[in-house]
Design an enzyme around this catalytic site. Sequence first.
Site, short mmCIF file in Angstrom:
data_model
loop_
_atom_site.label_atom_id
_atom_site.label_comp_id
_atom_site.label_asym_id
_atom_site.label_seq_id
_atom_site.Cartn_x
_atom_site.Cartn_y
_atom_site.Cartn_z
N THR A 138 -1.81 1.20 -3.89
CA THR A 138 -2.41 2.04 -2.86
C THR A 138 -1.85 1.59 -1.51
O THR A 138 -1.00 0.70 -1.46
CB THR A 138 -3.95 1.88 -2.83
OG1 THR A 138 -4.28 0.57 -2.36
CG2 THR A 138 -4.56 2.11 -4.21
N CYS A 139 -2.36 2.17 -0.44
CA CYS A 139 -1.89 1.76 0.89
C CYS A 139 -2.31 0.33 1.22
O CYS A 139 -1.70 -0.33 2.06
CB CYS A 139 -2.39 2.71 1.96
SG CYS A 139 -4.20 2.79 2.08
N ASN A 140 -3.34 -0.19 0.55
CA ASN A 140 -3.86 -1.52 0.84
C ASN A 140 -3.41 -2.61 -0.13
O ASN A 140 -3.55 -3.78 0.16
CB ASN A 140 -5.39 -1.51 0.85
CG ASN A 140 -5.92 -0.87 2.10
OD1 ASN A 140 -5.31 -0.93 3.15
ND2 ASN A 140 -7.06 -0.22 1.97
N ARG A 141 -2.88 -2.22 -1.29
CA ARG A 141 -2.54 -3.24 -2.29
C ARG A 141 -1.61 -2.70 -3.36
O ARG A 141 -1.60 -1.50 -3.62
CB ARG A 141 -3.79 -3.79 -2.94
CG ARG A 141 -4.54 -2.82 -3.81
CD ARG A 141 -5.87 -3.35 -4.32
NE ARG A 141 -6.81 -3.50 -3.23
CZ ARG A 141 -7.27 -4.69 -2.80
NH1 ARG A 141 -6.91 -5.79 -3.37
NH2 ARG A 141 -8.11 -4.75 -1.80
#
Length: 110
Positions: free
Chosen positions: A57-60
Site C-alpha cells: 500500500t502507500c504506507n507499507r
Amino acid sequence: MENYIAQKHHYFYAVGLSYKKADAEMRGEFSLDEKAKTNVLAQAKAEGIESLIVTSTCNRTEIYGFAEHPFQLIKLICEHSRGTVEAFQKLVSSTKTTRRSTICFEWQLV
C-alpha cells in the site's frame, strides 16, 4: 526400506517496510503493483516457498510466509520492485517464529 525426503526447516517470517522506518520516496522504491505481486507469488511457488501473503500500500510493503531464511522473502521484494537489497537491509525488521511455538522475537537486519 522406505524412502524419506529430508524436509528443510522452515520458519514463518514477516518482512517489510513501513512509514515507521521509511519515507514516502523509499517506500515507493519497494512498492509492488498488482502485476509485481502476481509475479512474486509465482516466483515463490517456483522456489518452493510454501505459503505467502503479499501486501503493498502507500504506507507499507510486506511479505509474510514460511521460508528457510528471511533473505528469500527480501529477495522477492527487491527483484520485483525498484529497491535494492542493501537499501532494504538498512530499513527492515523481521519477525520470526517456529510453527510450533507462540513465542515470537524480532530480528533486526542492520
